[in-house]
Design an enzyme around this catalytic site. Sequence first.
Site, PDB file in Angstrom:
ATOM      1  CE1 TYR A  77      -3.125  -2.959   0.238  1.00  0.00           C
ATOM      2  CE2 TYR A  77      -3.416  -2.536   2.573  1.00  0.00           C
ATOM      3  CZ  TYR A  77      -3.707  -3.277   1.439  1.00  0.00           C
ATOM      4  OH  TYR A  77      -4.584  -4.330   1.526  1.00  0.00           O
ATOM      5  CG  HIS A  80      -1.275  -8.674  -0.303  1.00  0.00           C
ATOM      6  ND1 HIS A  80      -0.827  -7.403  -0.059  1.00  0.00           N
ATOM      7  CD2 HIS A  80      -2.625  -8.547  -0.453  1.00  0.00           C
ATOM      8  CE1 HIS A  80      -1.860  -6.559  -0.059  1.00  0.00           C
ATOM      9  NE2 HIS A  80      -2.954  -7.230  -0.296  1.00  0.00           N
ATOM     10  N   PRO A 118     -15.321  -4.758   2.828  1.00  0.00           N
ATOM     11  CG  PRO A 118     -15.403  -4.228   5.121  1.00  0.00           C
ATOM     12  CD  PRO A 118     -14.452  -4.344   3.961  1.00  0.00           C
ATOM     13  CG  PHE A 154     -21.419   0.124  -5.235  1.00  0.00           C
ATOM     14  CD1 PHE A 154     -21.590   1.064  -6.242  1.00  0.00           C
ATOM     15  CD2 PHE A 154     -22.433  -0.805  -5.024  1.00  0.00           C
ATOM     16  CE1 PHE A 154     -22.731   1.065  -7.030  1.00  0.00           C
ATOM     17  CE2 PHE A 154     -23.573  -0.813  -5.800  1.00  0.00           C
ATOM     18  CZ  PHE A 154     -23.718   0.125  -6.810  1.00  0.00           C
TER      19      PHE A 154
HETATM   20  N1  LIG Z   1      -6.112  -8.587   1.116  1.00  0.00           N
HETATM   21  C1  LIG Z   1      -6.357  -7.842   0.071  1.00  0.00           C
HETATM   22  O1  LIG Z   1      -6.002  -8.180  -1.061  1.00  0.00           O
HETATM   23  C2  LIG Z   1      -7.068  -6.524   0.257  1.00  0.00           C
HETATM   24  C3  LIG Z   1      -7.607  -5.843  -0.847  1.00  0.00           C
HETATM   25  C4  LIG Z   1      -8.278  -4.629  -0.620  1.00  0.00           C
HETATM   26  C5  LIG Z   1      -8.386  -4.121   0.655  1.00  0.00           C
HETATM   27  N2  LIG Z   1      -7.833  -4.806   1.715  1.00  0.00           N
HETATM   28  C6  LIG Z   1      -7.937  -4.289   3.101  1.00  0.00           C
HETATM   29  O2  LIG Z   1      -9.317  -4.132   3.413  1.00  0.00           O
HETATM   30  C7  LIG Z   1      -9.560  -2.811   3.895  1.00  0.00           C
HETATM   31  C8  LIG Z   1     -10.968  -2.363   3.553  1.00  0.00           C
HETATM   32  O3  LIG Z   1     -11.235  -2.506   2.177  1.00  0.00           O
HETATM   33  P1  LIG Z   1     -11.378  -1.277   1.174  1.00  0.00           P
HETATM   34  O4  LIG Z   1     -10.833  -0.056   1.788  1.00  0.00           O
HETATM   35  O5  LIG Z   1     -10.848  -1.753  -0.130  1.00  0.00           O
HETATM   36  O6  LIG Z   1     -12.946  -1.161   0.923  1.00  0.00           O
HETATM   37  P2  LIG Z   1     -14.240  -0.859   1.825  1.00  0.00           P
HETATM   38  O7  LIG Z   1     -13.891  -0.934   3.243  1.00  0.00           O
HETATM   39  O8  LIG Z   1     -15.262  -1.755   1.276  1.00  0.00           O
HETATM   40  O9  LIG Z   1     -14.598   0.635   1.380  1.00  0.00           O
HETATM   41  C9  LIG Z   1     -13.730   1.706   1.543  1.00  0.00           C
HETATM   42  C10 LIG Z   1     -14.336   2.913   0.838  1.00  0.00           C
HETATM   43  O10 LIG Z   1     -15.585   3.233   1.436  1.00  0.00           O
HETATM   44  C11 LIG Z   1     -15.590   4.572   1.929  1.00  0.00           C
HETATM   45  N3  LIG Z   1     -16.303   4.521   3.210  1.00  0.00           N
HETATM   46  C12 LIG Z   1     -15.900   3.943   4.368  1.00  0.00           C
HETATM   47  N4  LIG Z   1     -16.829   4.055   5.330  1.00  0.00           N
HETATM   48  C13 LIG Z   1     -17.856   4.732   4.779  1.00  0.00           C
HETATM   49  C14 LIG Z   1     -19.108   5.161   5.259  1.00  0.00           C
HETATM   50  N5  LIG Z   1     -19.499   4.902   6.503  1.00  0.00           N
HETATM   51  N6  LIG Z   1     -19.915   5.868   4.416  1.00  0.00           N
HETATM   52  C15 LIG Z   1     -19.541   6.131   3.142  1.00  0.00           C
HETATM   53  N7  LIG Z   1     -18.366   5.732   2.625  1.00  0.00           N
HETATM   54  C16 LIG Z   1     -17.531   5.042   3.439  1.00  0.00           C
HETATM   55  C17 LIG Z   1     -14.139   4.954   2.042  1.00  0.00           C
HETATM   56  O11 LIG Z   1     -13.973   6.340   1.793  1.00  0.00           O
HETATM   57  P3  LIG Z   1     -13.233   7.317   2.871  1.00  0.00           P
HETATM   58  O12 LIG Z   1     -11.888   6.699   3.165  1.00  0.00           O
HETATM   59  O13 LIG Z   1     -13.144   8.579   2.130  1.00  0.00           O
HETATM   60  O14 LIG Z   1     -14.136   7.329   4.051  1.00  0.00           O
HETATM   61  C18 LIG Z   1     -13.486   4.131   0.922  1.00  0.00           C
HETATM   62  O15 LIG Z   1     -13.567   4.811  -0.308  1.00  0.00           O
HETATM   63  C19 LIG Z   1      -8.455  -1.982   3.226  1.00  0.00           C
HETATM   64  O16 LIG Z   1      -8.232  -0.770   3.916  1.00  0.00           O
HETATM   65  C20 LIG Z   1      -7.280  -2.933   3.285  1.00  0.00           C
HETATM   66  O17 LIG Z   1      -6.662  -2.849   4.553  1.00  0.00           O
HETATM   67  C21 LIG Z   1      -7.192  -5.989   1.519  1.00  0.00           C
END
Ligand SMILES: NC(=O)c1ccc[n+]([C@@H]2O[C@H](COP(=O)([O-])OP(=O)(O)OC[C@H]3O[C@@H](n4cnc5c(N)ncnc54)[C@H](OP(=O)(O)O)[C@@H]3O)[C@@H](O)[C@H]2O)c1
Length: 347
Positions: A78, A146, A226, A231
């Site tokens: 990252y 990863h 999650p 979206f």
């Molecule tokens: N193992 C893997 O391959 C892998 C891949 C992807 C991600 N991950 C891990 O999983 C974590 C979470 O996944 P992700 O960040 O990809 O996706 P996510 O948690 O599904 O969504 C994050 C997005 O949602 C927005 N958001 C968060 N809370 C919100 C709310 N209450 N209302 C409206 N929008 C909201 C965030 O914007 P803002 O930041 O602007 O609030 C960001 O754009 C990552 O941080 C990472 O540590 C792991």
Amino acid sequence: MEAPARSGTAIRDREAEKRRKAVKHVKLGDLEVSRIGLGAMGMSTAYAGAGTDEAESIRAIHRALELGVTFLDTAEVYGPYTNEELVGRALRGRREGVVLATKFGFISHTGRPSGQLDSSPAGIRTAVEGSLKRLGTDHIDLYYQHRVDPLVPIEDTTGALAELITQGKIRHIGLSEAGPETIRRAHAVHPVTAVQSEYSLWTRDPEARVLPLLRELNIGFVPYSPLGHGFLTGTIRSTDDFDATDWRKNNPRFTGENFQRNLRIADEVQAIADQARATPAQIALAWLLTRGENIAPIPGTKRVARVEENTAADTIDLTPEQLERLDHLTPASGETHDEAAMNQLER
Ligand SMILES: NC(=O)c1ccc[n+]([C@@H]2O[C@H](COP(=O)([O-])OP(=O)(O)OC[C@H]3O[C@@H](n4cnc5c(N)ncnc54)[C@H](OP(=O)(O)O)[C@@H]3O)[C@@H](O)[C@H]2O)c1
């Protein structure tokens, strides 16, 4: 008489303990974590606004800790590197009680061409030193591969990780987007504590084969993305706001007709949120928490207010009727990743 500074510390400790108990905890294998964690990736990369407000990102991490969130997620790739550095800065003086998870394997430290996975034992031994340094810690609580490296037998990777446990550099082993066969083979070498894969209301792939196996082997599950990369929160109604660096700009689910069709899913989640007097983000997380005993999603945000909102999902009880509707949302259109990235996922 007790010195005021000391009693102040004691009060702070008691308050911290109370808050920790406010968020429920689960066991991933034998590792205890808050059942809502915090993903730090978007603070530095991937989504709109990443890397623009470090102070708010650090406040968001501190607020999560205050609320009793003990489970933080980052990765070497990252940034690369900058997200681990940020998390390390945020945790200065606050490391105790935190379950710190990071990942290796997207960056080669043995001279493989850029873009090629590397989970070789030599690569891991170099990677872990960098992560420890950037995170400013002497141990990583949960160290994930990863992506599964097709060129290195998982037994060799797991063996190298087991050595790092013996050396005290890491405490637990994790895998990300690994399929059942790999999970079994790794677990036979050394217990795997957690598998982290994409899982949410619109990405249900792990349900068929991975989740039953994890239950059988007593391995925890950490759903990433999650909120469906934001979206499912209902806040993304158009893709025009994504700049060229936003990962979603070229993602099949966020483009063209797929995106238009998928809006229906966000509407369905919103309707249930309205009925439950919660936000769609909270509904998406509360649903995940019903999917098993040993599940700890890691919603990603770089904002204090959203940390508060997401963490409060821990308190929401969905009715059987709401769960039924969530179980049968309109299926998503489009793959979760582009073709090259899909090829790196074991299903
Ligand atoms: N193992 C893997 O391959 C892998 C891949 C992807 C991600 N991950 C891990 O999983 C974590 C979470 O996944 P992700 O960040 O990809 O996706 P996510 O948690 O599904 O969504 C994050 C997005 O949602 C927005 N958001 C968060 N809370 C919100 C709310 N209450 N209302 C409206 N929008 C909201 C965030 O914007 P803002 O930041 O602007 O609030 C960001 O754009 C990552 O941080 C990472 O540590 C792991």
